[in-house]
Design a protein around this motif. Structure first.
Motif: not given
Lengths: 358, 294
Positions: B236-237, B240-242, B244-245, B280-282
């Protein structure tokens, strides 16, 4: 039995790929390799594939069946044909196709050679002038790695290698462990230094495809873990992957849980971490990072700290820690059940025998 | 109600708190009574397993021992990596009496309860994909996702090594699809659903990891998914978060919302925003989920 196969053909002279279907009669005990032989003999002599021993020891006939790497001589076709399935056969992944099911293994062998897959002796000759004898216990440490037949099934499926073709990969690293774990080899530290490079041990993404696919039970991912443990034991821990691992250990000793926010600077160093600030701020704004107040500490974390101290005193560090669990895990690999006689009739399924003969 | 020891793991305790709150809220609806273990630590992820395997085994034996001391037959996990680590350690201990004796002796020395080997480690996914849990899920989440196209992403360490997982065919898994369909959603099929998100090496080898991550994100988008769902907070991390990279590296826009399994089922079962915590999600999943209200 009637067998049907779809085979991805590739003509290197034109660069064309085509999926062709073949149907034929084959003996019930036929393997996938036997079936390819039948196709080549009776239907299309231009079909190209590698083979030699036909008994899972030469490692020549690696290919994909329904997208998963297999040794063609290991796959029995009876159940597949009975189920009316038409499996798709194609060349292995991560290696360029030369023709049909034949891949160019050059990069595979280059990585293999880069591991220096031969003994670098430096051990003391036994005083009695007899041969150097290795204890069973030490043999066990490289038993699985010694089973490798260099077929490339693991390399075919390696996801890290799909992303970075220079990754040394599961086969080469498992071969490396075979020598790191050999007590006669005198180049352990040099090997671990070399294998810890940019495309080495710490680039493995732990997807476990190699363990899943290996037709010989080598479990290359486990071999890579053994190398990682041995590198840490020898203090070869400059790589970010090694530092990342060490921070987990530190975390469990102090708060019990991973200290996530500090993981980046502890892994990448402060300078690189500063470059990650923009990214980090975004995470912090969504409560995905940042320090927890009060700190998230597990109850009785002193027990974990005491266990860490205890295991260090007992000295079962490096690959030894991995090897101790292999005996139990091997039971899973062989379908072991308590109380079952593995040699009794019916213990092994023999799907290729006609009914009544099983 | 099935009484299970609940092992949150690191991420659900900190960066993925939304996984914890949605799991806690969902549990009673699918017949699970969660007994939270207080004295447990991180399972070590693949990291301690790799670096100090003997310590890894002791840490995981300690977690299993506390689950047994809480009188639970099942240790419930909500993370792929925890699942693999705990199941693997459990099989090592169950399959080798000498090893179990040695570890127990050490546990005793530091004051941890003994472990007899009777606990079964199971992921939430497995609890609600079949049996009682599935029957309850069908009632609780009935048609709640009607019209939503969901791309299941399994992640690696709940499928492989299959000899340790012992749940479903690692090449043709069905559990997430079954759950999506029970909730009334449409399961999207794409080849990378069984591949890797790159998370284990995302800090040490970011470029290689992003090369892995792009496969599921790109394929799910091209297959027309509204959202992706995963049973693993590390996936998930990464997703979701990466993401954007990934967008910065490729110059493309994905904007693919990623849901934890407990959130997806939670939406269908009518959990509150305070339990789902989409803030809390990106990548905010709420716009994609809005179509469910129409």
């Amino acid at each position: 039995m009637q067998v049907a196969l779809k085979i991805w053909r590739y003509d290197s002279s034109t660069g064309e790929r085509a999926l062709r279907e073949y149907e034929f009669d084959a003996p019930e005990e036929a393997t996938l390799l036997d079936c390819l032989d039948i196709v080549k003999e009776r239907q299309d002599g231009t079909l190209a594939y590698r083979k030699s021993c036909r008994m899972m020891i030469c490692g020549s006939c690696g290919m994909r069946m329904n997208g998963a790497a297999v040794l063609a001589c290991k796959v029995r076709m009876y159940e597949i044909a009975q189920a009316g399935e038409v499996p798709v056969i194609s060349a292995m992944g991560n290696l360029p196709i030369v023709k049909d099911l034949v891949v160019d293994m050059d990069s595979f062998w280059q990585k293999f050679k880069a591991m220096k897959p031969y003994l670098q002796p430096g051990y003391e000759e036994p005083e009695d002038g007899r041969e150097y004898r290795i204890s069973q216990e030490r043999m066990n440490a490289v038993h699985k790695e010694s089973l490798c037949v260099n077929c490339g099934c693991c390399v075919s499926e390696c996801i890290a290698m799909e992303s970075d073709p220079e990754f040394l990969g599961p086969q080469a690293l498992a071969k490396g462990m075979r020598f790191v774990g050999d007590p006669r080899d005198a180049a352990t530290v040099e090997r671990l230094e070399e294998y810890s490079g940019e495309h080495g041990i710490w680039e493995c993404t732990r997807c476990f495809f190699c363990n899943e696919r290996c037709p010989k039970g080598v479990d290359p991912r486990d071999a890579i873990a053994k190398l990682g443990a041995e590198a840490i034991k020898e203090g070869i821990d400059r790589d970010m992957g090694a530092k990342h691992a060490k921070w987990f250990i530190r975390s469990t000793e102090t708060t019990g849980w991973l200290r996530e926010t500090e993981l980046v600077p502890k892994t990448q160093g402060v300078v690189s971490s500063v470059k990650q600030m923009k990214f980090a701020m975004k995470l912090i704004s969504h409560n995905k990072a940042g320090l927890a107040f009060p700190p998230h500490v597990a109850a009785d974390v002193g027990e974990a700290r005491a266990l860490h101290k205890l295991v260090h005193e007992q000295g079962r560090l490096g690959f030894e820690g991995h090897v101790q669990g292999e005996r139990a895990l091997a039971k899973l690999a062989h379908g072991y059940k308590e109380g079952r006689d593995p040699y009794a009739p019916g213990s092994f399924p023999r799907p290729y025998l006609p009914e009544g003969e099983a | 109600m099935k009484r299970v020891a609940y092992y949150k793991g690191c991420l659900a305790s900190l960066s993925a708190k939304e996984l914890d709150t949605s799991t806690q809220a969902l549990a009673p609806k699918v017949g699970l009574e969660l007994i939270e273990l207080k004295s447990v630590t991180c399972c070590g992820a693949g990291d301690i397993h790799e670096a100090e395997p003997d310590y890894y085994l002791h840490l995981n034996a300690r977690i299993l021992a506390y689950a047994e001391a809480a009188d639970c037959d099942t240790l419930l996990t909500v993370c792929n990596v925890c699942t693999l680590n705990l199941r693997q350690a459990n099989f090592m201990l169950q399959g080798d009496a000498n090893l179990l004796d040695r570890i127990n002796e050490n546990l005793k020395t530091v004051g941890v309860p003994q472990y007899s080997g009777k606990v079964d480690v199971r992921h939430l996914l497995w609890e609600i994909a079949e049996g009682e849990g599935y029957e309850k899920l069908k009632v609780a989440a009935h048609k709640g996702l009607k019209g939503l196209k969901v791309a299941p992403f399994y992640g690696c360490q709940i499928l492989r090594p299959s000899k340790i997982m012992q749940f479903e065919d690692p090449d043709r898994p069905w559990s997430l699809e079954r759950i999506i369909e029970a909730c009334g959603g449409e399961a999207i099929d794409y080849p990378a659903k069984i591949k890797c998100c790159g998370f284990p090496i995302i800090q040490a080898r970011e470029e290689t990891a992003l090369g892995e991550l792009i496969q599921p994100v790109e394929q799910a988008m091209e297959a027309g998914a509204d959202v992706m769902v995963t049973p693993c907070p590390l996936c998930h991390l990464s997703l979701d978060a990466w993401q954007q990279k990934l967008e910065a590296a490729t110059g493309r826009k994905f904007g693919m919302p990623i849901l934890h399994l407990s959130q997806l089922v939670g939406v269908a079962a009518g959990l509150e925003e305070s339990e789902l915590k989409f803030k809390r999600h990106i990548v905010d999943p709420r716009p994609a989920l809005d179509k469910l209200r129409v």
